[in-house]
Design a protein around this motif. Structure first.
Motif, mmCIF file in Angstrom:
data_model
loop_
_atom_site.group_PDB
_atom_site.id
_atom_site.type_symbol
_atom_site.label_atom_id
_atom_site.label_comp_id
_atom_site.label_asym_id
_atom_site.label_seq_id
_atom_site.Cartn_x
_atom_site.Cartn_y
_atom_site.Cartn_z
ATOM 1 N N LYS A 4 0.834 -1.203 0.000
ATOM 2 C CA LYS A 4 0.000 0.000 0.000
ATOM 3 C C LYS A 4 0.867 1.251 0.000
ATOM 4 C CE LYS A 4 -1.919 -1.622 3.682
ATOM 5 N NZ LYS A 4 -2.649 -1.753 4.937
ATOM 6 N N VAL A 5 0.426 2.217 -0.783
ATOM 7 C CA VAL A 5 1.097 3.513 -0.802
ATOM 8 C C VAL A 5 0.060 4.612 -0.627
ATOM 9 C CG1 VAL A 5 1.077 3.685 -3.325
ATOM 10 C CG2 VAL A 5 2.737 4.983 -2.039
ATOM 11 N N LEU A 6 0.372 5.553 0.232
ATOM 12 C CA LEU A 6 -0.447 6.734 0.433
ATOM 13 C C LEU A 6 0.132 7.816 -0.466
ATOM 14 C CD1 LEU A 6 -2.773 7.768 2.351
ATOM 15 C CD2 LEU A 6 -0.940 8.823 3.675
ATOM 16 N N ILE A 77 7.746 4.548 8.241
ATOM 17 C CA ILE A 77 7.240 4.447 6.868
ATOM 18 C C ILE A 77 8.134 5.289 5.956
ATOM 19 C CG2 ILE A 77 5.294 4.886 5.313
ATOM 20 C CD1 ILE A 77 3.471 4.693 7.833
ATOM 21 N N PRO A 78 8.681 4.691 4.907
ATOM 22 C CA PRO A 78 9.505 5.469 3.978
ATOM 23 C C PRO A 78 8.672 6.547 3.280
ATOM 24 C CG PRO A 78 9.685 3.107 3.526
ATOM 25 C CD PRO A 78 8.607 3.283 4.543
ATOM 26 N N ILE A 79 9.312 7.676 3.008
ATOM 27 C CA ILE A 79 8.663 8.796 2.336
ATOM 28 C C ILE A 79 9.436 9.139 1.074
ATOM 29 C CG2 ILE A 79 8.085 11.255 2.486
ATOM 30 C CD1 ILE A 79 7.783 10.841 5.533
ATOM 31 N N MET A 80 8.694 9.254 -0.039
ATOM 32 C CA MET A 80 9.280 9.694 -1.295
ATOM 33 C C MET A 80 8.673 11.039 -1.656
ATOM 34 S SD MET A 80 9.530 7.771 -4.953
ATOM 35 C CE MET A 80 8.074 8.332 -5.819
ATOM 36 N N VAL A 103 12.154 12.624 -6.132
ATOM 37 C CA VAL A 103 11.978 12.574 -7.579
ATOM 38 C C VAL A 103 11.476 13.939 -8.015
ATOM 39 C CG1 VAL A 103 10.720 11.509 -9.486
ATOM 40 C CG2 VAL A 103 11.467 10.100 -7.567
ATOM 41 N N SER A 104 12.124 14.527 -9.021
ATOM 42 C CA SER A 104 11.714 15.857 -9.461
ATOM 43 C C SER A 104 10.683 15.776 -10.581
ATOM 44 C CB SER A 104 12.932 16.670 -9.910
ATOM 45 O OG SER A 104 13.563 16.042 -10.996
ATOM 46 N N LYS A 105 9.809 16.790 -10.611
ATOM 47 C CA LYS A 105 8.802 16.929 -11.663
ATOM 48 C C LYS A 105 9.396 17.778 -12.778
ATOM 49 C CE LYS A 105 4.828 17.031 -8.508
ATOM 50 N NZ LYS A 105 3.793 17.904 -7.973
ATOM 51 N N PRO A 106 9.022 17.559 -14.011
ATOM 52 C CA PRO A 106 8.131 16.492 -14.458
ATOM 53 C C PRO A 106 8.815 15.139 -14.272
ATOM 54 C CG PRO A 106 9.023 17.649 -16.352
ATOM 55 C CD PRO A 106 9.494 18.381 -15.128
ATOM 56 N N ILE A 107 8.040 14.156 -13.872
ATOM 57 C CA ILE A 107 8.630 12.864 -13.534
ATOM 58 C C ILE A 107 8.886 12.026 -14.776
ATOM 59 C CG2 ILE A 107 7.521 12.784 -11.263
ATOM 60 C CD1 ILE A 107 5.692 10.536 -12.542
ATOM 61 N N SER A 108 9.898 11.197 -14.654
ATOM 62 C CA SER A 108 10.112 10.112 -15.600
ATOM 63 C C SER A 108 9.387 8.922 -14.990
ATOM 64 C CB SER A 108 11.607 9.819 -15.720
ATOM 65 O OG SER A 108 11.831 8.475 -16.056
ATOM 66 N N LEU A 109 8.494 8.296 -15.754
ATOM 67 C CA LEU A 109 7.720 7.176 -15.211
ATOM 68 C C LEU A 109 8.640 6.066 -14.720
ATOM 69 C CD1 LEU A 109 4.773 6.995 -17.780
ATOM 70 C CD2 LEU A 109 4.966 8.329 -15.679
ATOM 71 N N ALA A 110 9.677 5.780 -15.478
ATOM 72 C CA ALA A 110 10.619 4.722 -15.084
ATOM 73 C C ALA A 110 11.349 5.104 -13.803
ATOM 74 C CB ALA A 110 11.606 4.445 -16.210
ATOM 75 N N ARG A 111 11.821 6.354 -13.711
ATOM 76 C CA ARG A 111 12.556 6.787 -12.509
ATOM 77 C C ARG A 111 11.636 6.810 -11.290
ATOM 78 N NH1 ARG A 111 15.724 10.943 -14.402
ATOM 79 N NH2 ARG A 111 13.970 12.365 -14.289
ATOM 80 N N PHE A 112 10.370 7.196 -11.489
ATOM 81 C CA PHE A 112 9.395 7.214 -10.407
ATOM 82 C C PHE A 112 9.231 5.793 -9.847
ATOM 83 C CE2 PHE A 112 5.040 6.728 -8.853
ATOM 84 C CZ PHE A 112 4.878 7.839 -8.041
ATOM 85 N N MET A 113 8.990 4.812 -10.724
ATOM 86 C CA MET A 113 8.778 3.437 -10.252
ATOM 87 C C MET A 113 10.072 2.833 -9.697
ATOM 88 S SD MET A 113 5.631 2.930 -10.199
ATOM 89 C CE MET A 113 5.901 1.339 -9.419
ATOM 90 N N GLU A 114 11.198 3.211 -10.246
ATOM 91 C CA GLU A 114 12.474 2.728 -9.716
ATOM 92 C C GLU A 114 12.656 3.207 -8.271
ATOM 93 O OE1 GLU A 114 16.876 4.140 -10.702
ATOM 94 O OE2 GLU A 114 16.007 2.946 -12.334
ATOM 95 N N ALA A 115 12.313 4.477 -8.021
ATOM 96 C CA ALA A 115 12.423 5.023 -6.661
ATOM 97 C C ALA A 115 11.429 4.349 -5.724
ATOM 98 C CB ALA A 115 12.200 6.541 -6.686
ATOM 99 N N VAL A 116 10.202 4.145 -6.192
ATOM 100 C CA VAL A 116 9.180 3.464 -5.382
ATOM 101 C C VAL A 116 9.658 2.060 -5.023
ATOM 102 C CG1 VAL A 116 6.878 2.396 -5.478
ATOM 103 C CG2 VAL A 116 7.189 4.780 -6.196
#
Length: 120
Positions: A4-6, A77-80, A103-116
């Protein structure tokens, strides 16, 4: 078991993008549109991760990170942080407040999921 992610984001389009992206990668995403509700929702949801904007009305992401890290139930809980602030000083400030990833905006979808996935 699905993790789960908030997701705390005041911009409706970004909120939808983040939640849809997380759900497409088998995460359960719980949206929160107002940072003032985030601590209470985190207690209810008991997320494995919190993804949050930094620049929000009412409660800034910095204030929210500090509140979450000060809470004995929620501090582990980790925070991104996901933000349009892109300077090195901004990242240092966000991380020193307690964020585990940035993660900086505009996000890279791949970088976002890699960080998650790096925080899972």
């Amino acid at each position: 078991m699905t993790k789960k992610v908030l997701v705390v984001e005041d911009n409706e389009l970004n909120l939808k993008l983040f939640c849809d992206l997380l759900r497409a990668h088998d995460w359960s995403a719980e949206p929160v549109r107002d940072g003032r509700e985030a601590v209470a929702r985190a207690r209810e949801v008991e997320p494995d991760l919190i993804v949050m904007d930094i620049q929000m009305p009412h409660v800034t992401g910095y204030e929210l990170i500090l509140a979450l890290k000060a809470d004995l139930e929620l501090r582990s809980i980790p925070i991104m942080a996901v933000t349009a602030y892109a300077g090195r000083d901004d990242e240092d400030r966000i991380r020193s407040a307690g964020a585990d990833a940035y993660v900086s905006k505009p996000i890279s979808l791949a970088r976002f999921m890699e960080a998650v996935n790096g925080l899972a």
